[in-house]
Design a protein around this motif. Structure first.
Motif, PDB file in Angstrom:
ATOM      1  N   ALA A 398      -6.150  10.344 -11.167  1.00  0.00           N
ATOM      2  CA  ALA A 398      -7.573  10.084 -11.373  1.00  0.00           C
ATOM      3  C   ALA A 398      -8.461  10.842 -10.396  1.00  0.00           C
ATOM      4  O   ALA A 398      -9.689  10.779 -10.508  1.00  0.00           O
ATOM      5  CB  ALA A 398      -7.848   8.588 -11.272  1.00  0.00           C
ATOM      6  N   GLY A 399      -7.868  11.536  -9.434  1.00  0.00           N
ATOM      7  CA  GLY A 399      -8.656  12.324  -8.494  1.00  0.00           C
ATOM      8  C   GLY A 399      -8.658  11.800  -7.075  1.00  0.00           C
ATOM      9  O   GLY A 399      -9.430  12.293  -6.238  1.00  0.00           O
ATOM     10  N   CYS A 400      -7.804  10.836  -6.774  1.00  0.00           N
ATOM     11  CA  CYS A 400      -7.727  10.297  -5.417  1.00  0.00           C
ATOM     12  C   CYS A 400      -7.101  11.332  -4.483  1.00  0.00           C
ATOM     13  O   CYS A 400      -6.099  11.961  -4.826  1.00  0.00           O
ATOM     14  CB  CYS A 400      -6.898   9.011  -5.417  1.00  0.00           C
ATOM     15  N   ARG A 401      -7.680  11.508  -3.321  1.00  0.00           N
ATOM     16  CA  ARG A 401      -7.134  12.431  -2.329  1.00  0.00           C
ATOM     17  C   ARG A 401      -5.963  11.772  -1.592  1.00  0.00           C
ATOM     18  O   ARG A 401      -5.939  10.546  -1.449  1.00  0.00           O
ATOM     19  CB  ARG A 401      -8.200  12.849  -1.322  1.00  0.00           C
ATOM     20  N   PRO A 402      -5.013  12.555  -1.107  1.00  0.00           N
ATOM     21  CA  PRO A 402      -3.866  11.973  -0.389  1.00  0.00           C
ATOM     22  C   PRO A 402      -4.276  11.111   0.800  1.00  0.00           C
ATOM     23  O   PRO A 402      -3.701  10.035   1.015  1.00  0.00           O
ATOM     24  CB  PRO A 402      -3.072  13.203   0.053  1.00  0.00           C
ATOM     25  N   ASP A 403      -5.271  11.558   1.594  1.00  0.00           N
ATOM     26  CA  ASP A 403      -5.693  10.751   2.736  1.00  0.00           C
ATOM     27  C   ASP A 403      -6.404   9.487   2.289  1.00  0.00           C
ATOM     28  O   ASP A 403      -6.302   8.434   2.916  1.00  0.00           O
ATOM     29  CB  ASP A 403      -6.597  11.575   3.661  1.00  0.00           C
ATOM     30  N   GLU A 404      -7.103   9.565   1.148  1.00  0.00           N
ATOM     31  CA  GLU A 404      -7.777   8.372   0.614  1.00  0.00           C
ATOM     32  C   GLU A 404      -6.765   7.362   0.113  1.00  0.00           C
ATOM     33  O   GLU A 404      -6.975   6.151   0.244  1.00  0.00           O
ATOM     34  CB  GLU A 404      -8.725   8.776  -0.515  1.00  0.00           C
ATOM     35  N   LEU A 405      -5.656   7.834  -0.460  1.00  0.00           N
ATOM     36  CA  LEU A 405      -4.616   6.930  -0.952  1.00  0.00           C
ATOM     37  C   LEU A 405      -4.097   6.052   0.172  1.00  0.00           C
ATOM     38  O   LEU A 405      -3.948   4.832   0.007  1.00  0.00           O
ATOM     39  CB  LEU A 405      -3.480   7.739  -1.580  1.00  0.00           C
ATOM     40  N   GLN A 406      -3.825   6.641   1.311  1.00  0.00           N
ATOM     41  CA  GLN A 406      -3.328   5.868   2.450  1.00  0.00           C
ATOM     42  C   GLN A 406      -4.386   4.892   2.943  1.00  0.00           C
ATOM     43  O   GLN A 406      -4.076   3.747   3.296  1.00  0.00           O
ATOM     44  CB  GLN A 406      -2.912   6.808   3.576  1.00  0.00           C
ATOM     45  N   THR A 407      -5.648   5.308   2.951  1.00  0.00           N
ATOM     46  CA  THR A 407      -6.734   4.421   3.388  1.00  0.00           C
ATOM     47  C   THR A 407      -6.867   3.219   2.467  1.00  0.00           C
ATOM     48  O   THR A 407      -7.035   2.084   2.925  1.00  0.00           O
ATOM     49  CB  THR A 407      -8.055   5.198   3.433  1.00  0.00           C
ATOM     50  N   LEU A 408      -6.771   3.449   1.151  1.00  0.00           N
ATOM     51  CA  LEU A 408      -6.875   2.344   0.195  1.00  0.00           C
ATOM     52  C   LEU A 408      -5.740   1.347   0.391  1.00  0.00           C
ATOM     53  O   LEU A 408      -5.952   0.126   0.326  1.00  0.00           O
ATOM     54  CB  LEU A 408      -6.859   2.895  -1.229  1.00  0.00           C
ATOM     55  N   CYS A 409      -4.526   1.858   0.636  1.00  0.00           N
ATOM     56  CA  CYS A 409      -3.380   0.967   0.863  1.00  0.00           C
ATOM     57  C   CYS A 409      -3.603   0.089   2.086  1.00  0.00           C
ATOM     58  O   CYS A 409      -3.340  -1.119   2.057  1.00  0.00           O
ATOM     59  CB  CYS A 409      -2.109   1.788   1.041  1.00  0.00           C
ATOM     60  N   GLU A 410      -4.081   0.687   3.154  1.00  0.00           N
ATOM     61  CA  GLU A 410      -4.304  -0.073   4.382  1.00  0.00           C
ATOM     62  C   GLU A 410      -5.400  -1.111   4.206  1.00  0.00           C
ATOM     63  O   GLU A 410      -5.331  -2.204   4.774  1.00  0.00           O
ATOM     64  CB  GLU A 410      -4.620   0.896   5.519  1.00  0.00           C
ATOM     65  N   GLN A 411      -6.413  -0.800   3.408  1.00  0.00           N
ATOM     66  CA  GLN A 411      -7.462  -1.783   3.134  1.00  0.00           C
ATOM     67  C   GLN A 411      -6.897  -2.984   2.384  1.00  0.00           C
ATOM     68  O   GLN A 411      -7.220  -4.132   2.698  1.00  0.00           O
ATOM     69  CB  GLN A 411      -8.587  -1.130   2.329  1.00  0.00           C
ATOM     70  N   TRP A 412      -6.030  -2.737   1.392  1.00  0.00           N
ATOM     71  CA  TRP A 412      -5.428  -3.834   0.658  1.00  0.00           C
ATOM     72  C   TRP A 412      -4.474  -4.642   1.546  1.00  0.00           C
ATOM     73  O   TRP A 412      -4.384  -5.866   1.411  1.00  0.00           O
ATOM     74  CB  TRP A 412      -4.671  -3.305  -0.558  1.00  0.00           C
ATOM     75  N   MET A 413      -3.758  -3.977   2.440  1.00  0.00           N
ATOM     76  CA  MET A 413      -2.839  -4.685   3.329  1.00  0.00           C
ATOM     77  C   MET A 413      -3.577  -5.627   4.266  1.00  0.00           C
ATOM     78  O   MET A 413      -3.045  -6.667   4.666  1.00  0.00           O
ATOM     79  CB  MET A 413      -2.012  -3.686   4.136  1.00  0.00           C
ATOM     80  N   ASN A 414      -4.804  -5.271   4.619  1.00  0.00           N
ATOM     81  CA  ASN A 414      -5.613  -6.112   5.508  1.00  0.00           C
ATOM     82  C   ASN A 414      -6.427  -7.145   4.757  1.00  0.00           C
ATOM     83  O   ASN A 414      -7.196  -7.893   5.364  1.00  0.00           O
ATOM     84  CB  ASN A 414      -6.547  -5.234   6.348  1.00  0.00           C
ATOM     85  N   ASP A 415      -6.267  -7.196   3.432  1.00  0.00           N
ATOM     86  CA  ASP A 415      -7.002  -8.168   2.631  1.00  0.00           C
ATOM     87  C   ASP A 415      -6.594  -9.585   3.027  1.00  0.00           C
ATOM     88  O   ASP A 415      -5.413  -9.883   3.217  1.00  0.00           O
ATOM     89  CB  ASP A 415      -6.725  -7.935   1.147  1.00  0.00           C
ATOM     90  N   ALA A 416      -7.573 -10.463   3.141  1.00  0.00           N
ATOM     91  CA  ALA A 416      -7.306 -11.829   3.617  1.00  0.00           C
ATOM     92  C   ALA A 416      -6.354 -12.576   2.693  1.00  0.00           C
ATOM     93  O   ALA A 416      -5.542 -13.395   3.135  1.00  0.00           O
ATOM     94  CB  ALA A 416      -8.617 -12.590   3.765  1.00  0.00           C
ATOM     95  N   ASN A 417      -6.443 -12.325   1.383  1.00  0.00           N
ATOM     96  CA  ASN A 417      -5.610 -13.045   0.432  1.00  0.00           C
ATOM     97  C   ASN A 417      -4.248 -12.395   0.233  1.00  0.00           C
ATOM     98  O   ASN A 417      -3.355 -13.001  -0.365  1.00  0.00           O
ATOM     99  CB  ASN A 417      -6.323 -13.153  -0.915  1.00  0.00           C
ATOM    100  N   GLY A 418      -4.091 -11.168   0.724  1.00  0.00           N
ATOM    101  CA  GLY A 418      -2.783 -10.509   0.615  1.00  0.00           C
ATOM    102  C   GLY A 418      -2.311 -10.335  -0.797  1.00  0.00           C
ATOM    103  O   GLY A 418      -1.130 -10.481  -1.097  1.00  0.00           O
ATOM    104  N   GLY A 419      -3.217 -10.029  -1.727  1.00  0.00           N
ATOM    105  CA  GLY A 419      -2.861  -9.934  -3.124  1.00  0.00           C
ATOM    106  C   GLY A 419      -1.987  -8.718  -3.436  1.00  0.00           C
ATOM    107  O   GLY A 419      -2.065  -7.690  -2.782  1.00  0.00           O
ATOM    108  N   MET A 420      -1.160  -8.862  -4.453  1.00  0.00           N
ATOM    109  CA  MET A 420      -0.259  -7.788  -4.881  1.00  0.00           C
ATOM    110  C   MET A 420      -0.961  -6.996  -5.981  1.00  0.00           C
ATOM    111  O   MET A 420      -0.605  -7.092  -7.169  1.00  0.00           O
ATOM    112  CB  MET A 420       1.074  -8.374  -5.334  1.00  0.00           C
ATOM    113  N   TYR A 421      -1.935  -6.224  -5.595  1.00  0.00           N
ATOM    114  CA  TYR A 421      -2.785  -5.504  -6.541  1.00  0.00           C
ATOM    115  C   TYR A 421      -2.031  -4.465  -7.362  1.00  0.00           C
ATOM    116  O   TYR A 421      -2.503  -4.042  -8.424  1.00  0.00           O
ATOM    117  CB  TYR A 421      -3.899  -4.801  -5.761  1.00  0.00           C
ATOM    118  N   PHE A 422      -0.862  -4.043  -6.930  1.00  0.00           N
ATOM    119  CA  PHE A 422      -0.167  -2.888  -7.506  1.00  0.00           C
ATOM    120  C   PHE A 422       0.752  -3.233  -8.664  1.00  0.00           C
ATOM    121  O   PHE A 422       1.301  -2.342  -9.296  1.00  0.00           O
ATOM    122  CB  PHE A 422       0.660  -2.195  -6.410  1.00  0.00           C
ATOM    123  N   ILE A 423       0.957  -4.515  -8.952  1.00  0.00           N
ATOM    124  CA  ILE A 423       1.941  -4.879  -9.982  1.00  0.00           C
ATOM    125  C   ILE A 423       1.336  -4.771 -11.387  1.00  0.00           C
ATOM    126  O   ILE A 423       0.139  -4.816 -11.556  1.00  0.00           O
ATOM    127  CB  ILE A 423       2.490  -6.294  -9.751  1.00  0.00           C
TER     128      ILE A 423
END
Length: 423
Positions: A398-423
């Motif tokens: 979809a156009g995500c940059r490699p460095d942005e991909l890692q940033t998005l993952c870290e944002q989800w990992m720090n999410d208070a609810n710890g949701g499994m957004y990737f399934i």
């Protein structure tokens, strides 16, 4: 009902606010009001039954054109309106754009095709709710507690108590690793996906996705991912690091075992060293799971060959390795055709696993796949790593940059609810 419904935004909340949107391109789909109304009614009705009563933040569904900028603005509007999840009905295949736009604003999404909404198959709404509950931070199912009268008063990590193995009496993290490589001759990067359990239910996972350039070893990505997941585990468990780590490595051929031990294993160990976690304080096991093989198991019943029963495990004889602890496990029920067992090989172990313990733990793990109420064909951590790698490839498309991909993952990992957004 789910074992643990997703946490609510506040104790006073009566339900779970959500948004419902139809994404289209070209002509507006103005002739689906009746079907969408029925879909919304049944979804909200079933959500009350399973324990996560949904409440739409709008009187009816919204319409958004399939444009990355428009989608991102809409998801930001939904998040500002208090929505915990957005159900996206796709009238056109723009799945990758939807996921990238939602991840950029931190909005959980559940996509479904318009054809399935128009003619919802049996159990369709419940299947959607199973995914939504996990994405919002809930746990659908856990292993049953065994022999509750034999448990001492000491606190244990596993939930429920005495539901899984002694391995989880102390903090334990079970990981899954998968790497998707591009086709030969392609300059596209490889996506390295690592997932890990975050608590004793074995139902909450965090995922880390990163990009490794084509033709370059994935070692640096593995170190970075393992380090991030260990830090997330400690954050969610009062600062406690796991005493035992069990890794299910997917996508490795027999002739690559040496490469995993000589290259990937040191890369994983480097993450522990960088966190100041000496090797003597934890045990590590690496199990390779393989589906690409030609072994099939049959049962001869009065001269006719049928599929073997669920849970059949072959851990001896001429079909397993003489060098490693290895076994074949038929963990799923084949509805059609011939069932295909998964081969598991223990290539490294500093925990002291017995073969029977490894077989039983792996079989139990196949029952904890949150998208299904039955056992699946191979261990859940490896399955989730597959979905995480697929999600990473989807975002890059979809156009995500490699460095942005890692940033998005870290944002989800720090999410208070710890949701499994990737399934």
């Amino acid at each position: 009902r789910f074992f643990q419904p997703a946490p609510k935004a506040s104790l006073s909340s009566a339900g779970y606010p959500y948004a419902l949107v139809v994404v289209y391109r070209g002509r507006r789909p103005d002739n689906v009001q009746q079907q969408m109304g029925e879909f919304q009614r049944r979804l909200e009705s079933d959500s009350t039954i399973v324990g996560i009563p949904l409440q739409c933040i709008s009187p009816q569904y919204d319409l958004v054109e399939a444009n990355l900028h428009e989608l991102q603005n809409y998801f930001a509007y939904c998040k500002g309106g208090g929505a915990r999840c957005t159900v996206v009905v796709l009238n056109i295949d723009v799945y990758s754009d939807v996921k990238l736009a939602a991840d950029r604003v931190g909005m959980v999404t559940q996509c479904c095709k318009m054809n399935n909404v128009m003619k919802s198959p049996r159990g369709y709404h419940t299947n959607l709710l199973m995914k939504m509950n996990c994405k919002m931070g809930g746990v659908n199912q856990v292993l049953a507690e065994r022999s509750p009268g034999k448990i001492s008063g000491d606190a244990v990590f596993q939930v429920p108590r005495n539901s899984s193995s002694w391995l989880l009496d102390e903090p334990c993290m079970i990981m899954g690793i998968d790497v998707t490589h591009p086709e030969k001759g392609s300059s596209a990067p490889s996506v390295v996906a690592v997932v890990a359990t975050m608590d004793g239910t074995l139902g909450r996972y965090c995922a880390h996705m990163s990009v490794s350039p084509a033709g370059v070893e994935v070692l640096q990505s593995l170190t970075r991912a393992t380090k991030a997941l260990l830090q997330s585990f400690a954050q969610k468990n009062g600062g406690d690091m796991p005493k035992r780590i069990i890794i299910y490595r997917d996508g490795v051929a027999d002739n690559q075992f040496k490469e995993v031990l000589e290259k990937e294993y040191p890369a994983i160990m480097l993450a522990f060293d960088e966190l100041g976690y000496p090797e003597g304080q934890y045990g590590l096991a690496i199990i390779v799971c393989q589906k690409r093989h030609n072994t099939r198991l049959f049962y001869n019943m009065n001269g006719e060959y049928t599929n073997v029963c669920v849970g059949l495990c072959v851990g001896g004889g001429s079909i397993v390795s003489k060098q490693f602890n290895e076994f074949y496990l038929n963990s799923h029920l084949a509805v059609l055709g011939t069932s295909k067992p998964c081969k598991y090989t223990l290539i490294y172990d500093s925990i002291g696993l017995r073969l029977a313990e490894m077989e039983l733990l792996t079989f139990w793990m196949t029952h904890l796949y949150c998208r299904c109420t039955r056992s699946v064909s191979y261990a859940t951590p490896a399955y989730y790593a597959h979905w995480a790698a697929k999600r990473g490839s989807c975002l890059l498309k979809a156009g995500c940059r490699p460095d942005e991909l890692q940033t998005l993952c870290e944002q989800w990992m720090n999410d208070a609810n710890g949701g499994m957004y990737f399934i």
